[in-house]
Design a protein around this motif. Structure first.
Motif, PDB file in Angstrom:
ATOM      1  N   LEU A 122      31.254  48.131  43.052  1.00 53.45           N
ATOM      2  CA  LEU A 122      31.667  47.972  41.669  1.00 53.45           C
ATOM      3  C   LEU A 122      31.622  49.332  40.982  1.00 53.45           C
ATOM      4  O   LEU A 122      30.912  50.236  41.411  1.00 53.45           O
ATOM      5  CB  LEU A 122      30.749  46.995  40.924  1.00 53.45           C
ATOM      6  N   SER A 179      27.130  48.994  32.233  1.00 59.45           N
ATOM      7  CA  SER A 179      28.132  47.921  32.227  1.00 59.45           C
ATOM      8  C   SER A 179      29.057  48.084  33.424  1.00 59.45           C
ATOM      9  O   SER A 179      29.264  49.193  33.928  1.00 59.45           O
ATOM     10  CB  SER A 179      28.944  47.931  30.924  1.00 59.45           C
ATOM     11  N   LEU A 205      32.756  47.964  34.912  1.00 59.15           N
ATOM     12  CA  LEU A 205      34.128  48.114  34.448  1.00 59.15           C
ATOM     13  C   LEU A 205      35.062  47.200  35.248  1.00 59.15           C
ATOM     14  O   LEU A 205      34.910  47.077  36.464  1.00 59.15           O
ATOM     15  CB  LEU A 205      34.581  49.565  34.579  1.00 59.15           C
ATOM     16  N   PRO A 206      36.038  46.602  34.582  1.00 57.23           N
ATOM     17  CA  PRO A 206      36.958  45.658  35.269  1.00 57.23           C
ATOM     18  C   PRO A 206      38.064  46.388  36.030  1.00 57.23           C
ATOM     19  O   PRO A 206      39.253  46.195  35.764  1.00 57.23           O
ATOM     20  CB  PRO A 206      37.507  44.824  34.119  1.00 57.23           C
ATOM     21  N   PRO A 213      40.707  46.899  38.655  1.00 57.84           N
ATOM     22  CA  PRO A 213      41.437  45.966  39.538  1.00 57.84           C
ATOM     23  C   PRO A 213      41.624  46.547  40.932  1.00 57.84           C
ATOM     24  O   PRO A 213      42.739  46.744  41.402  1.00 57.84           O
ATOM     25  CB  PRO A 213      42.774  45.796  38.807  1.00 57.84           C
ATOM     26  N   ARG A 266      43.313  52.109  30.798  1.00 56.02           N
ATOM     27  CA  ARG A 266      42.345  51.032  30.548  1.00 56.02           C
ATOM     28  C   ARG A 266      42.316  50.589  29.083  1.00 56.02           C
ATOM     29  O   ARG A 266      41.323  50.009  28.634  1.00 56.02           O
ATOM     30  CB  ARG A 266      40.948  51.464  30.987  1.00 56.02           C
ATOM     31  N   ALA A 302      42.840  44.853  28.448  1.00 63.43           N
ATOM     32  CA  ALA A 302      41.876  44.149  29.290  1.00 63.43           C
ATOM     33  C   ALA A 302      42.285  44.197  30.747  1.00 63.43           C
ATOM     34  O   ALA A 302      41.443  44.365  31.640  1.00 63.43           O
ATOM     35  CB  ALA A 302      41.724  42.703  28.822  1.00 63.43           C
ATOM     36  N   ALA A 303      43.566  44.031  31.014  1.00 66.80           N
ATOM     37  CA  ALA A 303      44.085  44.157  32.373  1.00 66.80           C
ATOM     38  C   ALA A 303      44.540  45.600  32.575  1.00 66.80           C
ATOM     39  O   ALA A 303      45.558  46.026  32.016  1.00 66.80           O
ATOM     40  CB  ALA A 303      45.241  43.188  32.596  1.00 66.80           C
ATOM     41  N   TRP A 304      43.770  46.350  33.340  1.00 72.58           N
ATOM     42  CA  TRP A 304      44.078  47.761  33.528  1.00 72.58           C
ATOM     43  C   TRP A 304      45.441  47.912  34.202  1.00 72.58           C
ATOM     44  O   TRP A 304      45.797  47.145  35.119  1.00 72.58           O
ATOM     45  CB  TRP A 304      43.001  48.419  34.386  1.00 72.58           C
TER      46      TRP A 304
END
Length: 857
Positions: free
Chosen positions: A650, A662, A664-665, A667, A701, A704-706
């Motif tokens: 991650l 945190s 990070l999202p 993808p 980024r 929300a969806a990179w």
């Protein structure tokens, strides 16, 4: 027999080992015993329903009576569906058990005829071995049910001594003449499920076709209608169906019983076997007296200073050849000794300035192949007899890097991995020693793949190799080439591997956190086990003996601050007994993070350099050892690759001064490195996809969806250069350094270094705030040298950072002005050769999910 075995062993099992598994087996056995002993109860509901339906038990000339559920037996009223008997003069009905009702149905069907005990057992308790008591209890319940205050139950059911029972009272339908229903006299034709009879029994009841059908084997009360009724056709098929059901049930119970016996036999073996004592247990006699320190599973056959590396075993395991170097890593002499602790001898005398490396024992034990590197850059693969004579050249390898080769199982050729340099070739190929002919294997590969350390299985069927060893995995294909199979999916730093003699298992070294460990891999099931050795790498296995040799390196690395104007004044930072690496300095030069196992666990540590006492680990993070963290341009945040509890990679963003962390999202299937750019809304991520391709991706980024903006393939390491707004990177497929603009425009790619960084030291470089590129490596008589690239044409003359200490292969940092370095260097180092018997592979008799259930508390 299965029932007895189950009953006996369950008791032993439950008391021999407490736990859920024992209780589970006990419950299964109880259910199975119930099904076996009361087997007729499961279909009994159907059989009783057949009895409960009056139209199947009796025949009338009025079709309206076919659905009758109530019978009058003597003066009592019997409701078949609810198994209730209403006796005159009583307030409440009396309830019968299913077995008592079954007996009653047989007696009703055979009214006026004595029914033997055997007949009742066969009809009501089929496929079991009941005692006389169960029948006696059923008859007793019937008599009590029919007993009123002024009569006895024997007025309804008569006991015939040493024979059976007979129903004495007439059976009628409510509000119907008694003559409507009469019992059939005994007739042998009924036993065959026959038809009607015109004879009369002593009671004067006419024969009925459904009664004959019941006599022929239908369950209690499952009589059919007369042949004049359409239901009679169905009734004639009932005996065969019921017999088929009984046979199926018997076979099913037999199979279940055998399965239970096998399970119990396995459980008994697991519970009763005596586990081998461990070295820790052997060190204390009966738990009361210390005998000595625990015996290690291996022994070291070298105990000198310096580095003993790359072992190879003779086929019978009696001798070991290995490379021996001095404490500074220079030298390279191949030595041979027995697998005991006898003194070693030089295999042969090497020329001045030459380095001999990578010995490989031939399958017949007569020869050893090795590589010789000359000071002028020449490289040869040589073959010499095991006694040191008859030296000959097999191949040239000038200018190569990450050279790898091994013998073919028949000893007639050598198999080589990817090679670079003057005699380079991309991909695996085989050299025939007698003819000198090269044969390239045909198999799937991408242009940026580097295939390393190929070895053919002892049986000659399979070839396994490491693809991109910097962040690699093990792959398998047929020995002659063909389709590939991926054996591991770790993207790990592989440190050597070897086949076991069964041509199915291999043992390999893999970097884990701050050490390298050995693992045993089953190439068929893709399962692996830790061999149980600390700091072990570069394994070798004897072809005809169950013996393992390996390198044990227990190096300790510390952090040093090195002023480049006076390298001899290097200062140790935050000393400890642990292994420190990957120092990363913030852009303002005030904060330092690094990885270390100094607390016993591998963690990321942070410190304010103005306040050394601020040193502390960052909780909640398990950093990845492959890539160093990256600071944001303002020096407030960090991007770190970490692993969760399942080992999944991650991307974490950390604010160390505020203890904020945190995820990070990103993808990406497997992120390997993350970088800030000069735009806070854009991040660079090196990732590996499901197709095992590695690329550098630029992400936006802001949403929300990179959103991926651009990508380049085959990148192993990257740095962002804010001074020139460019990205510098290395590749898996070649040594050297490349640059590309911050938008990753393909047209802007250019190579700025041809041979440095090398493939293996692809992380040992950094970028200063002024855009200079620093690279660390050993050279000449200096263990750690600094090479600085001032422009895009060439490196400057090297400067020696430390003559004695070797730098780690991980990253380092330079101050903003490039005047000093923060680097991890060896405080103590060296390696030895260890040997041990290869642990036997244990077969798993039970799935992994079951093992905890049978473990002792």
């Amino acid at each position: 027999m299965p029932a007895a075995a189950c009953a006996v062993n369950v008791h032993r099992l439950v008391f021999a080992r407490s736990g859920f598994f024992a209780v589970w087996v006990h419950a299964v056995c109880r259910i199975w015993l119930f099904a076996l002993l009361r087997g007729n109860d499961f279909p009994a509901h159907g059989r009783l329903r057949a009895c409960l339906t009056p139209k199947r038990m009796m025949t009338t000339n009025d079709d309206a009576l076919h659905g009758a559920d109530i019978l009058r037996i003597g003066g009592c009223t019997v409701t078949l569906s609810s198994r209730e008997v209403q006796v005159p003069g009583t307030r409440r009905p009396r309830r019968l058990t299913p077995k008592a009702l079954g007996v009653l149905c047989v007696l009703v069907r055979s009214q006026g005829r004595v029914v033997t005990r055997d007949e009742l057992f066969a009809e009501v308790w089929p496929d079991t071995l009941p005692t006389n008591d169960v029948l006696t209890q059923a008859v007793t319940q019937l008599r009590k049910a029919f007993t009123s205050a002024d009569e006895q139950g024997t007025a309804y059911i008569e006991t015939i001594a040493k024979s059976g029972y007979r129903l004495l009272v007439p059976v009628t339908l409510p509000d119907a003449p008694q003559s409507m229903l009469r019992a059939e006299p005994p007739d042998s034709s009924h036993g065959s499920g026959g038809g009607e009879s015109s004879g009369l029994n002593p009671s004067g009841v006419e024969p009925q076709g459904d009664m004959a059908a019941l006599d022929s084997g239908i369950a209690p009360g499952a009589a059919t209608l007369a042949t004049s009724s359409p239901a009679a056709v169905t009734a004639t098929a009932m005996p065969g169906q019921r017999q088929a059901w009984r046979q199926f049930r018997r076979r099913l119970l037999l199979v279940v019983g055998v399965a239970m016996l096998v399970a119990l036999a396995v459980m008994t073996w697991l519970l009763q076997r005596t586990p081998a004592s461990t070295p820790l247990e052997d060190a204390v006699e009966n738990g009361t007296r210390v005998i000595g320190s625990p015996q290690r599973p291996y022994r070291l056959i070298t105990a000198g200073t310096g580095f003993q590396t790359y072992p190879t075993l003779s086929p019978d395991g009696s001798q070991v050849a290995y490379e021996s170097s001095a404490e500074d890593g220079r030298g390279g002499q191949i030595k041979v000794q027995t697998s005991g602790n006898a003194p070693a001898r030089d295999l042969l005398e090497r020329p001045a300035g030459a380095t001999d490396r990578f010995p490989h024992w031939s399958p017949d034990g007569r020869e050893i192949a090795f590589a010789r590197f000359q000071a002028d850059g020449r490289c040869q693969v040589l073959i010499v007899s095991a006694t040191g004579g008859n030296l000959r050249e097999a191949a040239r390898c000038d200018g190569t890097e990450l050279l790898s080769f091994d013998w073919m199982p028949d000893g007639r050729g050598l198999v080589f991995g990817s090679m670079v340099g003057a005699f380079g070739h991309r991909g695996i190929r085989v050299l025939d020693l007698s003819s000198g002919h090269w044969k390239a294997l045909v198999y799937p590969a991408q242009p940026d793949d580097f295939d390393y350390a190929p070895q053919v299985s002892p049986d000659g069927r399979w070839l396994v190799f490491v693809r991109n060893p910097q962040v690699g995995d093990l792959w398998r294909m047929p020995a002659e080439g063909g389709a590939l199979e991926q054996l591991t999916d770790d993207a790990a730093e592989i440190r050597g591997w070897a086949w076991l003699g069964d041509s199915r298992h291999i043992v390999f070294g893999r970097r884990v956190d701050s050490e390298v460990r050995l693992y045993r891999l089953d190439t068929d099931s893709r399962t692996m086990r830790d061999v149980g050795l600390d700091d072990a790498q570069w394994p070798a296995v004897a072809r005809r003996a169950d013996l393992l040799a390996f390198v044990q390196r227990k190096a300790q690395f510390g952090l040093f601050h090195v002023p480049l104007d006076v390298p001899g004044r290097a200062q140790r930072m935050f000393p400890s007994s642990g292994r420190d690496s990957q120092p990363t300095l913030s852009p303002d030069g005030r904060h330092l993070v690094f990885t270390s196992d100094r607390s016993g666990a591998y963690a990321l540590w942070w410190a304010n350099l103005d306040r050394p006492a601020s040193l502390r680990p960052i909780d909640g993070l398990r950093p990845d050892s492959r890539q160093a963290p990256t600071w944001s341009p303002d020096g407030r945040h960090l991007l770190v690759i970490g692993r969760d509890e399942r080992g999944q990679s991650l991307v974490y963003e950390i604010t160390p001064r505020e203890d904020q962390l945190s995820v990070l999202p990103v993808p990406a299937t497997r992120p390997l490195q993350a970088l800030y750019t000069d735009d806070p809304d854009r991040l660079l991520v090196i990732e590996r996809d499901d197709e095992q391709r590695t690329r550098l991706v630029l992400y936006d980024r802001r949403q929300a969806a990179w959103k991926p903006l651009a990508a380049i393939e085959g990148v192993s390491q990257a740095r962002f250069d804010p001074s020139q707004h460019r990205v510098l990177f290395t590749r898996f497929g070649a040594g050297g350094l490349w640059a590309i603009d911050s938008a990753l425009a393909a047209a802007s790619i250019r190579q700025i270094g041809e041979d440095r960084p090398s493939r293996w030291r692809y992380r040992s470089w950094t970028v200063t705030a002024e855009g200079d590129i620093d690279y660390l490596d050993a050279s000449g008589d200096c263990s750690t040298s600094l090479f600085r690239m001032m422009d895009a044409s060439q490196m400057t003359a090297e400067s020696c950072v430390d003559r004695q200490r070797l730098s780690s292969g991980s990253s380092f940092s330079a101050t903003a002005d490039g005047s000093s370095l923060y680097v991890a260097m060896a405080v103590s180092d060296g390696s030895d050769i260890g040997v041990m018997s290869m642990p036997k592979a244990t077969s798993d008799l039970l799935p992994d999910v079951v093992k905890p259930l049978i473990s002792k508390d």
